[in-house]
Every structure is written in structure tokens, then in C-alpha cells.
Motif scaffolding. Structure first.
Motif, short mmCIF file in Angstrom:
data_model
loop_
_atom_site.label_atom_id
_atom_site.label_comp_id
_atom_site.label_asym_id
_atom_site.label_seq_id
_atom_site.Cartn_x
_atom_site.Cartn_y
_atom_site.Cartn_z
N TYR A 43 -0.46 8.05 -4.99
CA TYR A 43 -1.42 9.08 -5.69
C TYR A 43 -1.48 10.40 -5.05
O TYR A 43 -2.52 10.91 -5.01
CB TYR A 43 -2.69 8.39 -6.13
CG TYR A 43 -2.50 6.84 -6.88
CD1 TYR A 43 -2.27 7.09 -8.24
CD2 TYR A 43 -2.50 5.91 -6.18
CE1 TYR A 43 -2.17 5.82 -9.10
CE2 TYR A 43 -2.59 4.60 -7.09
CZ TYR A 43 -2.19 4.72 -8.23
OH TYR A 43 -2.23 3.65 -9.22
N LYS B 200 10.73 3.55 -12.50
CA LYS B 200 10.92 2.89 -11.12
C LYS B 200 11.74 3.63 -10.00
O LYS B 200 12.62 2.88 -9.43
CB LYS B 200 11.18 1.21 -11.46
CG LYS B 200 10.62 0.58 -12.32
CD LYS B 200 8.98 0.29 -11.56
CE LYS B 200 8.92 -0.48 -10.57
NZ LYS B 200 7.49 -1.05 -10.15
N ASN C 227 -3.54 2.35 2.23
CA ASN C 227 -3.27 3.00 0.66
C ASN C 227 -4.28 4.05 0.38
O ASN C 227 -5.33 3.92 0.28
CB ASN C 227 -3.54 2.04 -0.16
CG ASN C 227 -3.34 2.20 -1.70
OD1 ASN C 227 -4.05 1.84 -2.53
ND2 ASN C 227 -2.58 3.24 -2.02
N SER D 133 5.86 7.48 -4.77
CA SER D 133 6.82 6.95 -6.11
C SER D 133 6.75 8.13 -7.16
O SER D 133 5.65 8.92 -7.16
CB SER D 133 6.33 5.67 -6.75
OG SER D 133 6.50 5.58 -7.85
N LYS E 116 3.68 7.90 -10.99
CA LYS E 116 2.30 8.47 -10.94
C LYS E 116 2.23 9.87 -11.23
O LYS E 116 1.70 10.53 -12.00
CB LYS E 116 1.39 7.90 -10.02
CG LYS E 116 1.45 6.43 -9.49
CD LYS E 116 1.08 5.49 -10.61
CE LYS E 116 1.03 4.07 -10.02
NZ LYS E 116 0.77 3.02 -11.04
N TYR F 40 0.33 -6.19 -1.81
CA TYR F 40 0.28 -6.22 -0.46
C TYR F 40 0.13 -7.96 0.06
O TYR F 40 0.79 -8.06 0.64
CB TYR F 40 -0.76 -5.41 0.35
CG TYR F 40 -0.63 -3.94 -0.13
CD1 TYR F 40 0.34 -3.24 -0.31
CD2 TYR F 40 -1.99 -3.18 -0.14
CE1 TYR F 40 0.26 -1.91 -0.66
CE2 TYR F 40 -2.09 -1.89 -0.41
CZ TYR F 40 -0.83 -1.30 -0.79
OH TYR F 40 -1.11 0.17 -1.16
N GLY G 64 10.89 1.89 -7.33
CA GLY G 64 9.62 1.87 -7.32
C GLY G 64 9.06 1.86 -6.08
O GLY G 64 9.78 1.54 -4.69
N ALA G 65 7.59 2.11 -5.81
CA ALA G 65 6.97 2.10 -4.57
C ALA G 65 7.11 0.47 -4.29
O ALA G 65 6.98 0.09 -3.29
CB ALA G 65 5.66 2.48 -4.41
N THR G 66 7.05 -0.29 -5.30
CA THR G 66 6.86 -1.84 -5.36
C THR G 66 7.92 -2.34 -4.28
O THR G 66 7.75 -3.30 -3.48
CB THR G 66 6.92 -2.57 -6.63
OG1 THR G 66 5.90 -1.92 -7.30
CG2 THR G 66 6.78 -3.94 -6.65
N ASN H 61 -6.26 2.51 -4.55
CA ASN H 61 -6.26 1.81 -5.66
C ASN H 61 -6.91 0.32 -5.25
O ASN H 61 -6.18 -0.25 -4.29
CB ASN H 61 -4.92 1.47 -6.45
CG ASN H 61 -4.99 0.55 -7.65
OD1 ASN H 61 -6.03 0.55 -7.92
ND2 ASN H 61 -3.73 0.33 -8.18
N TYR I 293 -4.54 -3.38 -3.22
CA TYR I 293 -3.43 -3.40 -4.16
C TYR I 293 -2.84 -4.83 -4.17
O TYR I 293 -2.20 -5.20 -2.93
CB TYR I 293 -2.52 -2.12 -4.15
CG TYR I 293 -1.53 -2.06 -5.24
CD1 TYR I 293 -1.73 -2.25 -6.55
CD2 TYR I 293 -0.29 -2.17 -4.70
CE1 TYR I 293 -0.75 -2.43 -7.24
CE2 TYR I 293 0.78 -2.34 -5.85
CZ TYR I 293 0.45 -2.06 -7.16
OH TYR I 293 1.59 -2.34 -7.90
N ILE J 27 7.29 -1.20 -0.63
CA ILE J 27 6.49 -2.30 -0.02
C ILE J 27 7.01 -3.57 0.31
O ILE J 27 6.85 -3.94 1.63
CB ILE J 27 5.19 -2.44 -0.95
CG1 ILE J 27 4.41 -0.99 -1.30
CG2 ILE J 27 4.18 -3.53 -0.46
CD1 ILE J 27 3.65 -1.18 -2.38
C1 LIG Z 1 -1.25 1.69 -4.73
C2 LIG Z 1 -0.02 1.51 -5.69
N1 LIG Z 1 1.23 1.16 -5.09
C3 LIG Z 1 2.35 1.01 -5.60
C4 LIG Z 1 2.11 1.05 -7.06
C5 LIG Z 1 3.40 0.48 -7.67
O1 LIG Z 1 4.28 1.63 -7.55
P1 LIG Z 1 5.61 1.75 -8.52
O2 LIG Z 1 5.47 1.47 -10.09
O3 LIG Z 1 6.39 3.03 -8.12
O4 LIG Z 1 6.36 0.60 -8.01
C6 LIG Z 1 1.04 1.19 -7.61
C7 LIG Z 1 0.92 1.07 -8.94
O5 LIG Z 1 0.09 0.80 -9.78
C8 LIG Z 1 0.00 1.30 -7.02
O6 LIG Z 1 -1.23 1.56 -7.56
#
Ligand SMILES: Cc1ncc(COP(=O)(O)O)c(C=O)c1O
Length: 398
Positions: free
Chosen positions: A211, A249, A176, A238, A241, A134, A105-107, A180, A131, A110
Motif C-alpha cells: 500500500y 498478480k 507491513n 505489488s 493495489k 504471514y 503477486g506480493a503473496t 492491513n 495479514y 512473501i
Molecule cells: C498486506 C498485504 N500484503 C500482500 C497482499 C497480497 O498482494 P498480491 O495480491 O499482490 O499477492 C495483500 C492483499 O490484500 C495485502 O493486503
């Protein structure tokens, strides 16, 4: 003594006044939504699966034995697809061997980027609201989190305040875009100013573009395409979305080889590698025709409009988003100045749940968003129509 978990929790506003872990407002709202049978528009995930074709590819991959560790940096087919997608849409050509890694995932991207490149004594700058991951990861890294505000109604930054937020300790600036929780999509002028300041202070730009395909009018401009940006920019995206498979993920990170290698060194010991059978499915997703991506945005825009109409009819000021899954409203017209208190009442009052925007701010910055609520519209149209009907009863119940 402050433990790393406490800095993590504090960074995401999760520590109570006595220093213990607080129940997150997300959990609290979800519990209230369940208790009162409310439509939960707090959570940012779709209530429908993405393309069936991608699900079939993942199922076949499992059936055919793609069930052991993938290579640490991701399967070559997906790294090539990420690179090809960036070339097709943006003219960028990251080398799949050295300039792209696949993450959980992007998580995870990050986390790996922040933990590999920042630490005590450094400052990491984000916009605010931000978000939550961070703040959490900056806290874990030991760096100091600084912010520059985004201001309603359009949530564009005050560029003079942005400039004042940079200094020689600024090691990283996180963008970002689309944003979000606000739904802002930044124009080239804002992004160019970020690049100018990052260059002046020699900061790395970390840009979270999960996004990227979900914009409603304005064109998404990746930071890395701006003059002078690519050499200092790590880009994150990611599959969650874009393809409505948030649970798979699968994310990725791309940029200059030395920065990607730094992040990969940390990723290696966070998860080592990421969901093997999903990787070939997402590679196929990234190669889908342009119409898939434009249709996904158009479908989401219709959903935005259904919910926005309901929110407007309920007497709130709708701060129309240009991208993402989320719409913000100002509740002040209803006589509400504390959106957090309203969010706690909404599930019982009308059977709809939303998230107060102050949770995406540091306590000292939260006053700017005190009366704002965030609603997710990545739900079936019938669900949004029902939410709109319920919202119409709000003014009478306050
Ligand atoms: C701005 C932003 N970055 C990252 C994520 C997380 O992405 P992932 O589910 O791919 O880890 C989200 C999920 O809500 C998000 O809104």
C-alpha cells in the motif's frame, strides 16, 4: 502427526477445534453477503479497473505473442522499472540484475522470502493483528510465529513490548507498512526501533509495502531507506493495489543480492515465472507521472471519508486509517462486544458485510480486537454512499 498443510492452516487461524479445515470467515461472510444481497465491504479489492492504458498494453502484449514463459526473475524492462520507481520516490537504487525479482503477486514474494530464510527452531515476529498469509507461511516453514501487539485507537506498537518480543532465535521480523488490517502508517521512530532490534539480534527484515502509494497525509517511509537497514531488508510490493489490477498478480521483491537469490531459489519452484503479458504493462505503470500516484491516493481518501462518515453516523467509533483500503471501527459504543457475531448478522440485518478484526489475530491475542470490525472502502463512491445509508439504520435494528 501434523502435516504441513495443517501448520499452514493453523498459522492463518483456519483449523477448527477438531483439527479439520474450517470455512474461513472471509468465505462465510461472502456467502452471507451473496445470500442477502449485501454490499460486500469485506473483500479488499477495487470494483473498478485501473488505468485503461495499462490494460491496452497488456492486451497488445497478448496479441503480439508475449504468451510464453517470462524469464524466471521477470522481464528486464519491469525489473528496471521497479528499480527506477524506487529511485524516483525513495532514492533507493536496487540493481535490476541481482537485487530485484518479479513475483506472482506480493503473496508469492512473501512465501518465497519466509520459506527460503526461516525454518524449525527459528522465530518470525510480526505485529498483531497480522495479514493472514504471514501466519500461514510461517506455519508452513515450521518456524514459530511470535507477535507484538498494535493497540487501538492509532494501532502503534508499544515499543517496550516490541523489544521484549525479540530474542536470539528471532530470525526474521515482518513489517507491513501501511498496515492491513489496521490502516496504520508507521512513523520513522517505530521503523527505526525495528531496525535497531533487528540489527541487535541479527534478524532479516521483510517489509510488505503493497500500500506504499495509498496513504492519506503521512509520507510512506520504506524501511530500506533507514540507516543500517538496507543490508538486512527484503522489500515487497505489488501492482495490484497501486494500479487496481489485483487479478494480474504481479509483485516484486528487492534487497541485497544474497537475500534476493535465496528467495528466487524458492520462487523458481513455486511458479518459476509470472504472467508475461502483464509485466510490460506494469513497467509502463511504474513509469507514470507523479500525479497518477497522488491522484490515486486522493481518490481513495475521498472514499475513506464517505464511508467513515457513514460509520460515524451509525454510532461507531471510527479508527481513522492513514493508509490502505481499510477502515476499522469499534462497535462497543453500540453495546457490541463481539464483533465476530455482529459481522455474521450484518448482511441480513442491514445489507452490508464487513470482516471482524479478531480473525487477523492468534486466538490468545484476539481479545484486544474483540469489538473491532474492518470495512473496505476501495469501492465506487455511489456504492459507499449506499452502504452509508444502510449503516444509518443499524442502531435501530440491533
Ligand atoms: C498486506 C498485504 N500484503 C500482500 C497482499 C497480497 O498482494 P498480491 O495480491 O499482490 O499477492 C495483500 C492483499 O490484500 C495485502 O493486503
Amino acid at each position: 502427526m501434523t502435516h504441513p498443510w495443517q501448520r499452514t492452516a493453523q498459522g492463518a487461524n483456519l483449523l477448527g477445534p477438531d483439527g479439520s479445515l474450517a470455512v474461513t470467515i472471509f468465505e462465510e461472510i461472502t456467502t452471507l453477503a451473496n445470500r442477502h444481497g449485501a454490499i460486500n465491504l469485506g473483500q479488499g479489492f477495487p470494483d473498478e479497473d485501473g488505468p485503461a492504458e495499462l490494460s491496452r498494453i497488456a492486451q497488445q502484449a497478448i496479441a503480439q505473442g508475449q504468451n510464453q514463459y517470462a524469464p524466471g526473475k521477470g522481464i528486464l524492462d519491469l525489473r528496471e522499472a521497479v528499480s527506477g520507481h524506487q529511485q524516483r520516490f525513495y532514492g533507493l537504487t536496487p540493481d535490476p540484475e541481482t537485487e530485484v525479482i518479479i513475483t506472482t503477486g506480493a503473496t508469492e514474494a512473501i512465501a518465497a522470502a519466509i520459506l527460503s530464510l526461516t525454518g524449525p527452531g527459528d522465530e518470525v515476529l510480526t505485529f498483531e493483528p497480522f495479514y493472514d498469509s504471514y501466519g500461514a507461511m510461517i506455519g508452513l516453514s515450521g518456524a514459530t510465529h511470535t507477535t507484538a501487539p498494535l493497540l487501538a485507537p492509532d494501532f502503534m506498537p508499544d515499543l517496550a513490548a516490541l523489544e521484549r518480543s525479540f530474542n536470539p532465535r528471532t530470525k526474521m521480523v515482518i513489517v507491513n507498512n501501511p498496515h492491513n488490517p489496521t490502516g496504520a502508517v508507521f512513523p520513522e521512530s517505530v521503523l527505526a526501533e525495528v531496525v535497531r532490534l533487528a540489527t541487535k539480534y541479527d534478524a532479516v527484515i521483510l517489509t510488505d509495502e503493497v500500500y506504499e502509494h495509498l496513504t492519506f497525509g503521512p509520507r510512506h517511509i520504506p524501511v530500506a531507506t533507514l540507516p543500517g537497514a538496507a543490508e538486512r531488508t527484503l522489500t515487497i510490493s505489488s501492482a495490484g493495489k497501486t494500479f487496481s489490477y489485483t487479478g494480474w498478480k504481479i509483485g516484486w521483491l528487492s534487497g541485497p543480492a544474497e537475500l534476493v537469490a535465496a528467495a528466487r531459489t524458492v520462487k523458481q519452484f513455486l511458479t518459476y515465472s509470472s504472467g508475461t503479458p502483464f509485466q510490460s504493462a506494469i513497467a509502463a505503470g511504474l513509469r507514470m507521472e507523479d500525479s497518477f500516484f497522488t491522484d490515486a491516493a486522493a481518490t481513495l481518501q475521498r472514499k475513506r471519508d464517505i464511508l467513515s462518515e457513514g460509520l460515524r453516523a451509525a454510532g461507531m467509533d471510527v479508527l481513522t486509517p492513514q493508509g490502505t483500503y481499510f477502515v476499522n471501527v469499534d462497535t462497543v459504543k453500540l453495546g457490541i462486544t463481539d464483533a465476530t457475531a455482529l459481522a455474521r448478522r450484518l448482511p441480513e440485518l442491514i445489507g452490508v458485510a464487513a470482516i471482524p478484526v479478531p480473525v487477523f489475530c492468534h486466538p490468545e491475542g484476539a481479545y484486544r480486537t474483540r469489538s473491532l470490525l474492518r470495512f473496505a472502502f476501495c469501492k465506487k463512491e455511489a456504492v459507499l454512499e449506499q452502504a452509508a445509508e444502510r449503516l444509518a439504520t443499524l442502531a435501530g435494528k440491533l
